[in-house]
Design a protein around this motif. Structure first.
Motif, PDB file in Angstrom:
ATOM      1  N   ILE A   4     -24.176 -47.502  15.780  1.00 54.39           N
ATOM      2  CA  ILE A   4     -25.483 -47.627  15.113  1.00 54.39           C
ATOM      3  C   ILE A   4     -26.099 -48.988  15.423  1.00 54.39           C
ATOM      4  N   ARG A   5     -25.282 -50.027  15.371  1.00 56.20           N
ATOM      5  CA  ARG A   5     -25.792 -51.367  15.695  1.00 56.20           C
ATOM      6  C   ARG A   5     -26.303 -51.410  17.134  1.00 56.20           C
ATOM      7  N   LEU A  12     -33.498 -48.075  20.068  1.00 56.10           N
ATOM      8  CA  LEU A  12     -33.549 -46.620  20.130  1.00 56.10           C
ATOM      9  C   LEU A  12     -33.981 -46.040  18.789  1.00 56.10           C
ATOM     10  N   ILE A  13     -33.708 -46.785  17.726  1.00 54.37           N
ATOM     11  CA  ILE A  13     -34.210 -46.416  16.402  1.00 54.37           C
ATOM     12  C   ILE A  13     -34.798 -47.666  15.766  1.00 54.37           C
ATOM     13  N   ARG A  14     -35.850 -47.492  15.001  1.00 48.78           N
ATOM     14  CA  ARG A  14     -36.530 -48.624  14.370  1.00 48.78           C
ATOM     15  C   ARG A  14     -35.873 -48.940  13.042  1.00 48.78           C
ATOM     16  N   SER A  15     -35.834 -50.227  12.723  1.00 44.15           N
ATOM     17  CA  SER A  15     -35.267 -50.634  11.449  1.00 44.15           C
ATOM     18  C   SER A  15     -35.638 -52.079  11.158  1.00 44.15           C
ATOM     19  N   ILE A  20     -30.544 -52.180   7.775  1.00 51.83           N
ATOM     20  CA  ILE A  20     -29.252 -52.278   8.451  1.00 51.83           C
ATOM     21  C   ILE A  20     -28.165 -52.664   7.454  1.00 51.83           C
ATOM     22  N   ASP A  21     -28.437 -53.645   6.621  1.00 58.54           N
ATOM     23  CA  ASP A  21     -27.458 -54.069   5.615  1.00 58.54           C
ATOM     24  C   ASP A  21     -27.122 -52.934   4.659  1.00 58.54           C
ATOM     25  N   THR A  25     -23.404 -51.235   4.209  1.00 57.17           N
ATOM     26  CA  THR A  25     -22.788 -51.229   2.879  1.00 57.17           C
ATOM     27  C   THR A  25     -22.469 -49.811   2.427  1.00 57.17           C
ATOM     28  N   ASN A  26     -23.412 -48.905   2.607  1.00 59.01           N
ATOM     29  CA  ASN A  26     -23.191 -47.525   2.199  1.00 59.01           C
ATOM     30  C   ASN A  26     -22.091 -46.867   3.017  1.00 59.01           C
TER      31      ASN A  26
END
Length: 41
Positions: A4-5, A12-15, A20-21, A25-26
């Motif tokens: 994911i990182r 490739l994906i917006r954030s 991200i944090d 965490t989830n």
């Protein structure tokens, strides 16, 4: 999490940092809970 990182770093994906944090965490909470469920079986 590392995949994911990588996707986030390659745009490739917006954030944003907060998303991200929250995601990390989830995921950690999910993995911990899943481990607890396996031990109880």
């Amino acid at each position: 999490v590392s995949e994911i990182r990588r996707m986030l770093e390659e745009r490739l994906i917006r954030s944003n940092k907060e998303n991200i944090d929250n995601l990390i965490t989830n995921h950690q909470l999910y993995a911990k809970e899943r481990g607890n469920l396996r031990k109880n079986k």
